[in-house]
Design an enzyme around this catalytic site. Structure first.
Site, PDB file in Angstrom:
ATOM      1  CE  LYS A 132      12.577  18.213 -11.900  1.00 26.74           C
ATOM      2  NZ  LYS A 132      11.418  18.484 -12.844  1.00 26.74           N
ATOM      3  CB  SER A 165      14.190  20.894 -16.222  1.00 29.05           C
ATOM      4  OG  SER A 165      13.389  21.938 -16.478  1.00 29.05           O
ATOM      5  CD  GLU A 199       9.373  11.016 -15.812  1.00 32.60           C
ATOM      6  OE1 GLU A 199       8.455  11.433 -15.286  1.00 32.60           O
ATOM      7  OE2 GLU A 199      10.240  11.513 -16.469  1.00 32.60           O
ATOM      8  CG  HIS A 252      -1.601  -1.066   1.565  1.00 39.49           C
ATOM      9  ND1 HIS A 252      -2.880  -1.583   0.974  1.00 39.49           N
ATOM     10  CD2 HIS A 252      -1.153  -2.207   2.136  1.00 39.49           C
ATOM     11  CE1 HIS A 252      -3.274  -2.632   1.620  1.00 39.49           C
ATOM     12  NE2 HIS A 252      -2.347  -3.236   2.226  1.00 39.49           N
TER      13      HIS A 252
END
Ligand code: ARG
Length: 452
Positions: A279, A273, A286, A152
């Site tokens: 970043k 980025s 992804e 969870h």
């Protein structure tokens, strides 16, 4: 050129709509391989003279060479890969007009596609083995590293990082079984099924099948030209594989965040980025996750295409390849890049342990310790649960408690209790078959290496 029945040429708009060259041209080599086997069989059975079969085969080899050297450009006006190759063959060698004896494009396209797909699946199998290999390597390297295990998305129990990698080994080896199943299900030769009903000519289907390396000819000609189950078997493999990849990616993306921070990705596998200088984005993960939908979409595309099709061949079936190619290309590139990324992924042990610093993830260990002292599990669960509540309220960790404090809350606690209260001990003691205990992980690694 082959249509005696028609008085008019096909309209240009129809040619454009019905051609499949842009999709099926990539199978040219497989198509020529199939034709060579077919012409050998025609020669062997005496359906055409042997010397003519030899000339046709030589012509086919020349077409292949011309294609490979970029000397032959196919034309969409000839509809597909099959007609283009046959037309060029007949220009080179007029006897090529005999090649299509006892053959239809319906059994031809099924054969060509199986030959092409088999090659691609074999390549996938090699890449998948590489991925499995990387996973056992990581398991060995990270066997003693302890991370929080989650259910969870809540800290549950400490686990060995090696155990975590081996969990993916299991998932991907089931994918490997599915891939083998797909290879098995394409392993019958359609050639000789003809348009749908076989041939009046005495062909030798066993011969073409064995020349092309299939285990046997397909059993029923109607089924042969009208089914694409073997493609579905690949699509199911591909979808399950991508689902596994997407889940693995989500774990690594999460654990790579500054909040978790115990997975460290190599700079060369991340991107920056354009606006935010700080970043370091896990784009590879992804994108791999993002491609999952396309692969599942390609599977459902074929399912929908097949639904309600009458026996046997219907032109709808020409639409079977676009999504197949896309999924083949995607699964292959994802396997390669994920294997390369995993190989370079590191674990920050201190950050992983910091996540376990409160010690609450050892609560089950304490309950089980009490079970060994004769406390019924439900009572033990209740007692330890109350203690966790008390600790949270007073902002202390298990490690802060003295033995007296332990005994205040849990009278059965003995002097041996603090000895089990470390993530290291916790992992070591979870020694049940398939558990996270180091000895279990070592056994799994050994077995995994034998299984690859
Ligand atoms: N290009 C076609 C395909 O991929 C070849 C078969 C055409 N057969 C036919 N009866 N028109 O399915």
């Amino acid at each position: 050129m082959w249509h005696g029945r028609f008085k008019q040429d096909t309209a240009k708009i129809v040619q454009d709509f019905t051609q499949s060259l842009d999709i099926d041209w990539r199978m040219y080599e497989a198509d020529i391989e199939g034709s060579i086997a077919h012409v050998k069989m025609l020669g062997h059975t005496g359906l055409i003279p042997t010397d003519e079969a030899v000339k046709i085969e030589a012509g086919l080899r020349q077409v292949l060479e011309e294609i490979q050297q970029g000397k032959f450009t196919p034309s969409e006006s000839l509809e597909d890969v099959h007609m283009n190759i046959e037309a060029r063959l007949t220009e080179i060698e007029p006897l090529g007009a005999k090649l299509h004896t006892a053959r239809s494009r319906n059994d031809q396209v099924a054969t060509t596609t199986r030959i092409y797909l088999r090659k691609r699946l074999q390549a996938l199998s090699t890449e998948l083995h590489e991925l499995l290999h990387v996973l056992t390597g990581k398991a060995k390297q990270h066997e003693r590293i302890i991370i929080p295990g989650y259910t969870h998305m809540q800290q549950a129990q400490p686990i060995s990082m090696g155990h975590y990698w081996l969990a993916w080994f299991e998932a991907f080896s089931r994918d490997n079984d599915r891939l083998n199943f797909a290879l098995d299900s394409l392993n019958e030769c359609p050639l000789g099924a003809g348009a749908l009903a076989g041939s009046t000519l005495p062909i030798d289907r066993e011969m073409t099948s064995s020349l092309l390396g299939f285990s046997r000819p397909t059993r029923n000609s109607l089924d042969t030209v009208g089914q694409r189950d073997y493609m579905m078997d690949y699509h199911y493999f591909a979808s399950m594989f991508m689902i596994h990849i997407s889940r693995l990616c989500t774990d690594l993306i999460t654990w790579n965040t500054q909040e978790f921070a115990f997975i460290v990705l190599p700079d060369e596998f991340c991107t920056g980025s354009s606006m935010m200088p700080q970043k370091k984005n896990p784009d590879v993960l992804e994108l791999a996750r993002g491609k999952t939908g396309q692969v599942i979409g390609n599977m459902t595309d074929l399912l929908f295409m097949l639904k309600g099709l009458p026996m046997t061949y219907n032109r709808d079936l020409q639409e079977d390849k676009r999504g197949l190619w896309a999924s083949l290309d995607t699964t292959e590139s994802v396997m390669k890049i994920i294997a390369a990324l995993l190989e370079r992924a590191e674990v920050d042990e201190d950050k992983a342990l910091a996540g376990l610093s409160k010690g609450y993830s050892l609560a089950t260990d304490i309950a089980e310790y009490l079970v060994m002292k004769g406390v019924p599990f439900r009572d033990a669960h209740m007692k330890v649960g109350r203690l966790v509540g008390w600790c949270i309220e007073h902002n202390v960790s298990f490690g802060d408690l003295t033995l007296e404090q332990w005994q205040e809350h849990i009278p059965e606690a003995g002097a041996d209790l603090p000895g089990i209260l470390s993530p290291e001990e916790s992992v070591k003691r979870r020694d049940t078959y398939g558990g996270t205990g180091f000895a279990q992980v070592e056994r799994q690694i050994q077995e995994a290496e034998e299984r690859i």
